[in-house]
Design a protein around this motif. Sequence first.
Motif, PDB file in Angstrom:
ATOM      1  N   PHE A 110     -45.900   3.643 -10.382  1.00 52.54           N
ATOM      2  CA  PHE A 110     -45.317   4.862 -10.942  1.00 52.54           C
ATOM      3  C   PHE A 110     -43.807   4.911 -10.708  1.00 52.54           C
ATOM      4  CE2 PHE A 110     -49.752   6.343 -10.740  1.00 52.54           C
ATOM      5  CZ  PHE A 110     -49.878   6.834 -12.041  1.00 52.54           C
ATOM      6  N   ARG A 111     -43.325   4.181  -9.730  1.00 45.60           N
ATOM      7  CA  ARG A 111     -41.876   4.078  -9.543  1.00 45.60           C
ATOM      8  C   ARG A 111     -41.248   3.362 -10.742  1.00 45.60           C
ATOM      9  NH1 ARG A 111     -39.842   4.325  -4.299  1.00 45.60           N
ATOM     10  NH2 ARG A 111     -38.734   2.339  -4.467  1.00 45.60           N
ATOM     11  N   VAL A 136     -46.161   8.777   1.679  1.00 45.64           N
ATOM     12  CA  VAL A 136     -46.980   9.963   1.381  1.00 45.64           C
ATOM     13  C   VAL A 136     -48.163  10.036   2.339  1.00 45.64           C
ATOM     14  CG1 VAL A 136     -48.389  11.108  -0.376  1.00 45.64           C
ATOM     15  CG2 VAL A 136     -46.277   9.952  -1.035  1.00 45.64           C
ATOM     16  N   GLN A 137     -48.760   8.909   2.594  1.00 50.43           N
ATOM     17  CA  GLN A 137     -49.897   8.846   3.514  1.00 50.43           C
ATOM     18  C   GLN A 137     -49.536   9.461   4.869  1.00 50.43           C
ATOM     19  OE1 GLN A 137     -50.970   4.832   4.371  1.00 50.43           O
ATOM     20  NE2 GLN A 137     -52.696   5.355   5.678  1.00 50.43           N
ATOM     21  N   ASN A 138     -48.334   9.196   5.360  1.00 51.48           N
ATOM     22  CA  ASN A 138     -47.890   9.668   6.681  1.00 51.48           C
ATOM     23  C   ASN A 138     -46.961  10.878   6.604  1.00 51.48           C
ATOM     24  OD1 ASN A 138     -49.239   7.685   8.292  1.00 51.48           O
ATOM     25  ND2 ASN A 138     -47.754   6.180   7.575  1.00 51.48           N
ATOM     26  N   MET A 139     -46.945  11.568   5.480  1.00 52.55           N
ATOM     27  CA  MET A 139     -46.104  12.764   5.352  1.00 52.55           C
ATOM     28  C   MET A 139     -46.505  13.795   6.410  1.00 52.55           C
ATOM     29  SD  MET A 139     -45.721  15.404   2.127  1.00 52.55           S
ATOM     30  CE  MET A 139     -44.453  14.606   1.149  1.00 52.55           C
ATOM     31  N   ARG A 140     -45.514  14.291   7.152  1.00 47.84           N
ATOM     32  CA  ARG A 140     -45.766  15.249   8.229  1.00 47.84           C
ATOM     33  C   ARG A 140     -45.080  16.578   7.932  1.00 47.84           C
ATOM     34  NH1 ARG A 140     -45.996  10.177  10.374  1.00 47.84           N
ATOM     35  NH2 ARG A 140     -47.261   9.833  12.260  1.00 47.84           N
ATOM     36  N   LYS A 190     -57.828   4.887  -5.564  1.00 47.16           N
ATOM     37  CA  LYS A 190     -59.181   5.137  -6.052  1.00 47.16           C
ATOM     38  C   LYS A 190     -59.162   6.150  -7.186  1.00 47.16           C
ATOM     39  CE  LYS A 190     -63.653   6.953  -4.536  1.00 47.16           C
ATOM     40  NZ  LYS A 190     -64.412   7.527  -3.389  1.00 47.16           N
ATOM     41  N   HIS A 191     -58.411   7.247  -7.017  1.00 47.83           N
ATOM     42  CA  HIS A 191     -58.334   8.257  -8.083  1.00 47.83           C
ATOM     43  C   HIS A 191     -57.646   7.698  -9.326  1.00 47.83           C
ATOM     44  CE1 HIS A 191     -60.012  11.828  -6.267  1.00 47.83           C
ATOM     45  NE2 HIS A 191     -59.368  11.573  -5.146  1.00 47.83           N
ATOM     46  N   LEU A 192     -56.606   6.911  -9.123  1.00 48.97           N
ATOM     47  CA  LEU A 192     -55.896   6.319 -10.255  1.00 48.97           C
ATOM     48  C   LEU A 192     -56.839   5.470 -11.097  1.00 48.97           C
ATOM     49  CD1 LEU A 192     -53.369   5.530 -11.832  1.00 48.97           C
ATOM     50  CD2 LEU A 192     -52.869   3.829 -10.059  1.00 48.97           C
ATOM     51  N   LYS A 193     -57.652   4.644 -10.450  1.00 50.17           N
ATOM     52  CA  LYS A 193     -58.568   3.770 -11.182  1.00 50.17           C
ATOM     53  C   LYS A 193     -59.704   4.552 -11.821  1.00 50.17           C
ATOM     54  CE  LYS A 193     -57.596  -0.401  -8.483  1.00 50.17           C
ATOM     55  NZ  LYS A 193     -58.143  -1.451  -7.592  1.00 50.17           N
ATOM     56  N   LEU A 215     -51.589  11.908  -4.597  1.00 50.96           N
ATOM     57  CA  LEU A 215     -51.137  11.043  -5.688  1.00 50.96           C
ATOM     58  C   LEU A 215     -50.080  11.753  -6.532  1.00 50.96           C
ATOM     59  CD1 LEU A 215     -51.291   8.454  -7.297  1.00 50.96           C
ATOM     60  CD2 LEU A 215     -53.343   9.323  -8.438  1.00 50.96           C
ATOM     61  N   GLU A 216     -50.269  13.048  -6.773  1.00 49.63           N
ATOM     62  CA  GLU A 216     -49.269  13.812  -7.526  1.00 49.63           C
ATOM     63  C   GLU A 216     -47.921  13.811  -6.799  1.00 49.63           C
ATOM     64  OE1 GLU A 216     -50.921  17.689  -8.003  1.00 49.63           O
ATOM     65  OE2 GLU A 216     -51.958  17.192  -9.867  1.00 49.63           O
ATOM     66  N   VAL A 217     -47.979  14.034  -5.485  1.00 47.99           N
ATOM     67  CA  VAL A 217     -46.745  14.038  -4.700  1.00 47.99           C
ATOM     68  C   VAL A 217     -46.058  12.671  -4.779  1.00 47.99           C
ATOM     69  CG1 VAL A 217     -45.798  14.185  -2.359  1.00 47.99           C
ATOM     70  CG2 VAL A 217     -47.495  15.852  -3.126  1.00 47.99           C
ATOM     71  N   ALA A 218     -46.841  11.600  -4.689  1.00 51.19           N
ATOM     72  CA  ALA A 218     -46.272  10.259  -4.781  1.00 51.19           C
ATOM     73  C   ALA A 218     -45.592  10.043  -6.127  1.00 51.19           C
ATOM     74  CB  ALA A 218     -47.364   9.214  -4.557  1.00 51.19           C
ATOM     75  N   ILE A 219     -46.223  10.514  -7.191  1.00 53.24           N
ATOM     76  CA  ILE A 219     -45.673  10.309  -8.542  1.00 53.24           C
ATOM     77  C   ILE A 219     -44.381  11.088  -8.737  1.00 53.24           C
ATOM     78  CG2 ILE A 219     -46.098  10.720 -11.004  1.00 53.24           C
ATOM     79  CD1 ILE A 219     -49.089  10.218 -10.399  1.00 53.24           C
TER      80      ILE A 219
END
Length: 408
Positions: A339-340, A253-257, A323-326, A240-244
């Motif tokens: 967050f965008r 982010v989910q599929n970041m390789r 889930k963490h955000l909520k 979530l931090e990376v996404a923000i």
Amino acid sequence: MQLRTEKPVITAKNYLSVGPGEYPCGNNLYLVVTPSGGRRWAFRYQRNGVVKKMGLGSAKAAGLKLSEAKDKAIDALRHLAKGTDPREHRNDEKRRAQGSRLFGEFAEEWRQTYEAGLKHKAARNKLKRIVQVICKQLHKLRLDEIETEHIIAVLRKVWHQREISRDTRQRIKKILDAAIALNLRPKHNPADWDSRLKPIMPKQRKRGSIRGGHKAMEYHDLPAFMQKLAANSDQSARALEVAILTFARTIEVQNMRWSQLDLEGGLWDLGTLDTKNERPKRTPLPRQTLAYLRDTYEGRVSEEFVFPGRSLTKPISNMTMLKHLKQITGDETLTVHGFRTTFRTWAQEETDFEEEIVEHCLHHITGDDAEKAYKRGEALRKRRVVMQAFADFATRSPNNKVTPMRAA
């Protein structure tokens, strides 16, 4: 004087061995055995004062069993109770089956062909749900008998979900267009919006003309939220931090390789994988994100995914970040995508960065098609300045006074 012999009671054990005659089996069902050895089931009934008979099938070893014949007789009685002639109903069913294909099987074939052109798994899953779940009540209808009232019945169940109802209507229309092209139904399309559905369906609330319909956190609240998030040691909290801090979409982010990351140069190269507008995307990584990724790389548990799921061969679920955000905020309406908008509002209210560069940070390439065709630059240096400024703002102590960030 000849004695009258009673007919045996028909059971599952003797119906194959009794001699010629007609034997009542209950519920208007009869076993008919001919002198030549023919053996069949028949349903006798009276309709409008006329006695009728309907054959149910063979009663020989390879035909219907007694229990199956009884079930058919009970079904016929149900039709009589509803005022329907069971024989006419059966004939209608045969004509329907021969006249056209059923919506369910045709729609499923169409889905499998159409989804081959869909890039994202989420889009394919959405299409599958529309065809198999939302449109389920259409499955047993013939393509040539579907009318507008059938479409309305489907749409009313999802009308409160603006995007889902729109996508459902559009997909049904495409399916019926395909059926028309194959001469499987009349030329008119009952799912046409302007001529068929718009005059009937209730008006939906407009989402508004401003981009960014996802509920977003106020940028003033972001530093305090990031402090709470940092206290959570879960992998999904880091995702979530990376996404923000990178303004990436959840699926990105989910599929970041690991193969996408240049940890020396501080770049994340997605190519066109998972990008919404199918343009190549390289994202500068702020110092905070880069430090985390470098540390994680040393002790990585998956050679492929930065944020692996339980099996390590697949990425984390798309719901873990939400889930963490909520949990942290207690606000069920917030979204990760929002967050965008948080970043965009911060840039507008607190900085003098060029609007075009701010939009480019979100991978929004401004201008018409002609302008976009000539915009091949990535503005990496300028974008890195903007993204680092936002990362510094987001990760600072919430007790510190926030001063407006200015472009260099």
